[in-house]
Design a protein around this motif. Sequence first.
Motif, PDB file in Angstrom:
ATOM      1  N   SER A 246      -8.666   5.813   5.165  1.00 49.61           N
ATOM      2  CA  SER A 246      -7.057   5.611   4.662  1.00 49.61           C
ATOM      3  C   SER A 246      -6.697   6.079   3.413  1.00 49.61           C
TER       4      SER A 246
ATOM      5  N   ASN B 152       0.712  -1.102   0.132  1.00 50.33           N
ATOM      6  CA  ASN B 152      -0.175  -0.088   0.017  1.00 50.33           C
ATOM      7  C   ASN B 152       0.865   1.270   0.069  1.00 50.33           C
TER       8      ASN B 152
ATOM      9  N   THR C  58       1.167   4.900   4.152  1.00 54.60           N
ATOM     10  CA  THR C  58      -0.212   5.075   4.503  1.00 54.60           C
ATOM     11  C   THR C  58      -0.490   6.077   5.404  1.00 54.60           C
TER      12      THR C  58
ATOM     13  N   MET D  32      -3.629   6.047   0.781  1.00 55.36           N
ATOM     14  CA  MET D  32      -2.573   5.247   0.540  1.00 55.36           C
ATOM     15  C   MET D  32      -1.665   5.152  -0.680  1.00 55.36           C
TER      16      MET D  32
END
Length: 174
Positions: free
Chosen positions: A127, A112, A115, A129
């Motif tokens: 979130s 990812n 993050t 990323m």
Amino acid sequence: MLNKLIIVFISLVLTSCFFEKTKKPVVIIDRSTGQENIDFDRFSIIPQPEGQTVDRKIDKKTNSALIPVAGRIIQTFSKNHQGLSFATNFAQAVRAVKDGTVVYSGNKNKKNGKTIIIKHALGFYSSYMQNQTLQVQSGDKVKKGQVIATTGKNNFYFEMKKFETPINPIKYLK
């Protein structure tokens, strides 16, 4: 005689259901913060006089969040893709979609990239990323619209959850 008493008793009980009783105010408790009487319009506490209820309509426009990054959405939310992918350029500003507290800032999961995870009111999490640089750390308080990162070379990826359940972010973004 006993049958008549039973009928009278049942009749009194049933008719008491139709008399209006004093209603107690509804108290909403946010599990994530423990706060009571939350104004869903603004995610804040409602001052409420004792014995009165709050009657507010939810204004979906004021309840919406910002789009985290400028860019075209190239992949939408689905069962197999639990977020939004944006076509972005290198080093674009990434902004917090709502006020909250950073609960994670790092790159432990290499897949990812760098993050950031922010906890918001009412059990919502966002979130961010595939970032190049991170401008906030765990524990930081962030405001809606605050720059928290810059995008990397890969397409930017954004997710939202309600507690642990993935939700479609497009319903909350404006």
